[in-house]
Motif scaffolding. Structure first.
Motif, PDB file in Angstrom:
ATOM      1  N   ALA A  66       0.852  -1.196   0.000  1.00 31.09           N
ATOM      2  CA  ALA A  66       0.000   0.000   0.000  1.00 31.09           C
ATOM      3  C   ALA A  66       0.892   1.252   0.000  1.00 31.09           C
ATOM      4  CB  ALA A  66      -0.896  -0.011   1.238  1.00 31.09           C
ATOM      5  N   PRO A  67       0.428   2.369  -0.572  1.00 21.40           N
ATOM      6  CA  PRO A  67      -0.861   2.564  -1.231  1.00 21.40           C
ATOM      7  C   PRO A  67      -0.837   2.320  -2.735  1.00 21.40           C
ATOM      8  CG  PRO A  67       0.211   4.668  -0.977  1.00 21.40           C
ATOM      9  CD  PRO A  67       1.157   3.647  -0.396  1.00 21.40           C
ATOM     10  N   ALA A  68       0.330   1.928  -3.293  1.00 19.70           N
ATOM     11  CA  ALA A  68       0.415   1.754  -4.745  1.00 19.70           C
ATOM     12  C   ALA A  68      -0.512   0.648  -5.233  1.00 19.70           C
ATOM     13  CB  ALA A  68       1.858   1.438  -5.147  1.00 19.70           C
ATOM     14  N   GLU A  69      -0.756  -0.341  -4.376  1.00 24.13           N
ATOM     15  CA  GLU A  69      -1.572  -1.499  -4.757  1.00 24.13           C
ATOM     16  C   GLU A  69      -2.817  -1.548  -3.888  1.00 24.13           C
ATOM     17  OE1 GLU A  69       0.538  -5.157  -5.688  1.00 24.13           O
ATOM     18  OE2 GLU A  69      -0.685  -6.181  -4.181  1.00 24.13           O
ATOM     19  N   THR A  70      -3.967  -1.739  -4.503  1.00 22.86           N
ATOM     20  CA  THR A  70      -5.214  -1.896  -3.753  1.00 22.86           C
ATOM     21  C   THR A  70      -5.600  -3.364  -3.732  1.00 22.86           C
ATOM     22  OG1 THR A  70      -6.568  -1.507  -5.732  1.00 22.86           O
ATOM     23  CG2 THR A  70      -6.003   0.408  -4.370  1.00 22.86           C
ATOM     24  N   ARG A  71      -6.177  -3.795  -2.602  1.00 18.74           N
ATOM     25  CA  ARG A  71      -6.575  -5.196  -2.455  1.00 18.74           C
ATOM     26  C   ARG A  71      -7.943  -5.290  -1.792  1.00 18.74           C
ATOM     27  NH1 ARG A  71      -1.089  -8.060   0.068  1.00 18.74           N
ATOM     28  NH2 ARG A  71       0.417  -7.081  -1.362  1.00 18.74           N
ATOM     29  N   THR A  72      -8.696  -6.314  -2.167  1.00 20.53           N
ATOM     30  CA  THR A  72      -9.935  -6.658  -1.473  1.00 20.53           C
ATOM     31  C   THR A  72      -9.901  -8.143  -1.145  1.00 20.53           C
ATOM     32  OG1 THR A  72     -11.125  -7.078  -3.547  1.00 20.53           O
ATOM     33  CG2 THR A  72     -11.287  -4.866  -2.612  1.00 20.53           C
ATOM     34  N   VAL A  73     -10.442  -8.485   0.016  1.00 23.44           N
ATOM     35  CA  VAL A  73     -10.511  -9.871   0.475  1.00 23.44           C
ATOM     36  C   VAL A  73     -11.940 -10.152   0.914  1.00 23.44           C
ATOM     37  CG1 VAL A  73      -9.699 -11.566   2.154  1.00 23.44           C
ATOM     38  CG2 VAL A  73      -8.107  -9.857   1.241  1.00 23.44           C
ATOM     39  N   ASP A  74     -12.588 -11.099   0.246  1.00 22.98           N
ATOM     40  CA  ASP A  74     -13.941 -11.526   0.602  1.00 22.98           C
ATOM     41  C   ASP A  74     -13.880 -13.000   0.988  1.00 22.98           C
ATOM     42  OD1 ASP A  74     -15.096  -9.010  -0.104  1.00 22.98           O
ATOM     43  OD2 ASP A  74     -14.958  -9.595  -2.206  1.00 22.98           O
ATOM     44  N   PHE A  75     -14.376 -13.302   2.183  1.00 24.68           N
ATOM     45  CA  PHE A  75     -14.228 -14.649   2.739  1.00 24.68           C
ATOM     46  C   PHE A  75     -15.482 -15.010   3.525  1.00 24.68           C
ATOM     47  CE2 PHE A  75     -13.100 -17.034   6.641  1.00 24.68           C
ATOM     48  CZ  PHE A  75     -12.637 -18.216   6.083  1.00 24.68           C
ATOM     49  N   THR A  76     -15.996 -16.215   3.284  1.00 24.43           N
ATOM     50  CA  THR A  76     -17.115 -16.745   4.061  1.00 24.43           C
ATOM     51  C   THR A  76     -16.821 -18.197   4.402  1.00 24.43           C
ATOM     52  OG1 THR A  76     -18.715 -15.309   2.949  1.00 24.43           O
ATOM     53  CG2 THR A  76     -19.593 -17.218   4.116  1.00 24.43           C
ATOM     54  N   MET A  77     -17.054 -18.570   5.645  1.00 26.40           N
ATOM     55  CA  MET A  77     -16.869 -19.956   6.082  1.00 26.40           C
ATOM     56  C   MET A  77     -18.083 -20.379   6.897  1.00 26.40           C
ATOM     57  SD  MET A  77     -13.799 -21.590   8.415  1.00 26.40           S
ATOM     58  CE  MET A  77     -14.436 -21.022  10.008  1.00 26.40           C
ATOM     59  N   HIS A  78     -18.703 -21.484   6.489  1.00 30.79           N
ATOM     60  CA  HIS A  78     -19.832 -22.050   7.217  1.00 30.79           C
ATOM     61  C   HIS A  78     -19.408 -23.380   7.836  1.00 30.79           C
ATOM     62  CE1 HIS A  78     -22.681 -19.118   5.647  1.00 30.79           C
ATOM     63  NE2 HIS A  78     -22.237 -19.354   4.427  1.00 30.79           N
ATOM     64  N   VAL A  79     -19.788 -23.604   9.088  1.00 26.66           N
ATOM     65  CA  VAL A  79     -19.574 -24.890   9.752  1.00 26.66           C
ATOM     66  C   VAL A  79     -20.862 -25.689   9.584  1.00 26.66           C
ATOM     67  CG1 VAL A  79     -18.941 -26.047  11.896  1.00 26.66           C
ATOM     68  CG2 VAL A  79     -18.066 -23.744  11.413  1.00 26.66           C
ATOM     69  N   VAL A  80     -20.775 -26.819   8.871  1.00 23.00           N
ATOM     70  CA  VAL A  80     -21.967 -27.575   8.486  1.00 23.00           C
ATOM     71  C   VAL A  80     -21.754 -29.059   8.774  1.00 23.00           C
ATOM     72  CG1 VAL A  80     -22.523 -25.904   6.681  1.00 23.00           C
ATOM     73  CG2 VAL A  80     -21.139 -27.910   6.114  1.00 23.00           C
ATOM     74  N   PRO A  81     -22.822 -29.868   8.711  1.00 24.46           N
ATOM     75  CA  PRO A  81     -22.652 -31.315   8.861  1.00 24.46           C
ATOM     76  C   PRO A  81     -21.769 -31.874   7.748  1.00 24.46           C
ATOM     77  CG  PRO A  81     -24.953 -30.695   9.112  1.00 24.46           C
ATOM     78  CD  PRO A  81     -24.240 -29.481   8.610  1.00 24.46           C
ATOM     79  N   PRO A  82     -21.015 -32.935   8.023  1.00 26.35           N
ATOM     80  CA  PRO A  82     -20.084 -33.466   7.018  1.00 26.35           C
ATOM     81  C   PRO A  82     -20.801 -34.182   5.880  1.00 26.35           C
ATOM     82  CG  PRO A  82     -20.068 -34.840   8.976  1.00 26.35           C
ATOM     83  CD  PRO A  82     -20.914 -33.648   9.307  1.00 26.35           C
ATOM     84  N   THR A  83     -20.382 -33.876   4.655  1.00 22.20           N
ATOM     85  CA  THR A  83     -20.837 -34.621   3.476  1.00 22.20           C
ATOM     86  C   THR A  83     -19.668 -35.278   2.760  1.00 22.20           C
ATOM     87  OG1 THR A  83     -20.724 -32.612   2.117  1.00 22.20           O
ATOM     88  CG2 THR A  83     -22.842 -33.134   3.133  1.00 22.20           C
TER      89      THR A  83
END
Length: 304
Positions: free
Chosen positions: A281-298
């Motif tokens: 930074a600041p020459a480079e811009t970044r975005t991070v989008d993250f989602t994690m769900h804890v679910v029953p195992p498949t």
């Protein structure tokens, strides 16, 4: 007294009504992710057992669950530079995007759900299966002009993700809430090559160019290492996503992206938006989008 046929009809109608009620019964919204599949996970809980050091016997331990992950990581650079009669224009971007599922063992400690990323096969610790899918790319161009000379560099490489997974999660004990982090790991083989075109009086030459030379910043999300002429990997293949507040402006502190949010039941972890504290930074811009769900195992324990 009802006839035998009337009794049969009444029994059949009663059975149909009971079946309909069973099908429309609401699911328990608070069911545990490791057992919500009608006991499906319980058959696998031996994978999360502990081993008695004296007898080798499997003892009750954690519960098997699954992490379902969505991830997108974008970076971009655009800028002009001038020094004397030399001018340079750069436009470049990279992206890693994918989804993944992996088995984990859940434990309850200090009033929080804790995560372990190794199971047991009855003889010792073993890795748990994971699957991922997605793509990554690096592309851009740089134009350098000086007097009658011109250098034009172009890069466009991409390929499928070879790896996307959570490598670890900080143990939670109620202290230091901003120190909670998810370690994310990823990798992709980027196919293709860059090209450099040099033009000057009496000269016009084209040559292959390693994609990593486009930006020239080893801290950049676009920094790449080449293996031969047509296989390349991004040098940054792991970072942490942490709780706490993201700084309000570019600071180049090298801090991890912050803003991780955890639901009250520990089953949904999310983070989205700009990452401003990285070293480019600041020459480079970044975005991070993250989602994690804890679910029953498949996923099956054999990874299928």
């Amino acid at each position: 007294m009802r006839s035998w046929s009337q009794a049969v009809i009444a029994f059949a109608i009663g059975g149909l009504l009971a079946a309909c009620q069973a099908e429309t019964a609401p699911e328990d919204a608070d069911a545990d992710p490791a057992t919500a599949e009608g006991g499906h996970a319980e058959a696998f809980d031996a994978a999360c057992a502990t081993i008695d050091a004296d007898t080798g016997e499997l003892l009750p331990g954690g519960r098997l669950a699954q992490l379902d992950i969505e991830f997108r990581y974008r970076a971009a650079r655009t800028g002009d530079m001038r020094s004397g009669d030399v001018q340079m224009r750069l436009d470049a971007e990279s992206q890693v995007e994918g989804t993944a599922s992996q088995l984990v063992c859940l434990w309850e400690r200090y009033g929080y759900t804790q995560f372990e990323f190794e199971g047991t096969n009855g003889q010792g610790p073993v890795g748990l299966p994971a699957q991922s899918r997605g793509t990554a790319f690096l592309r851009g161009e740089r134009l350098i002009r000086a007097a009658d000379s011109r250098v034009h560099e172009q890069v466009s490489v991409g390929g499928p993700l070879e790896l996307l997974r959570v490598g670890g999660i900080t143990e939670r004990d109620g202290t230091g809430p901003d120190d909670i982090c998810v370690i994310l790991e990823y990798d992709a083989a980027l196919g293709g090559e860059g090209q450099r075109t040099i033009t000057a009086p009496g000269i016009h030459r084209q040559e292959a160019m390693p994609p990593g030379e486009l930006v020239g910043d080893s801290h950049s999300a676009m920094a790449a290492r080449s293996f031969g002429e047509s296989e390349h990997h991004l040098m940054s293949r792991s970072f942490s996503i942490c709780a706490g507040e993201e700084p309000s402006g570019p600071t180049a502190t090298g801090d991890a992206p912050r803003g991780l949010r955890i639901s009250d039941d520990d089953r949904t972890w999310t983070r989205s938006g700009s990452w401003v504290g990285h070293l480019s930074a600041p020459a480079e811009t970044r975005t991070v989008d993250f989602t994690m769900h804890v679910v029953p195992p498949t996923l099956a324990l054999d990874g299928s």
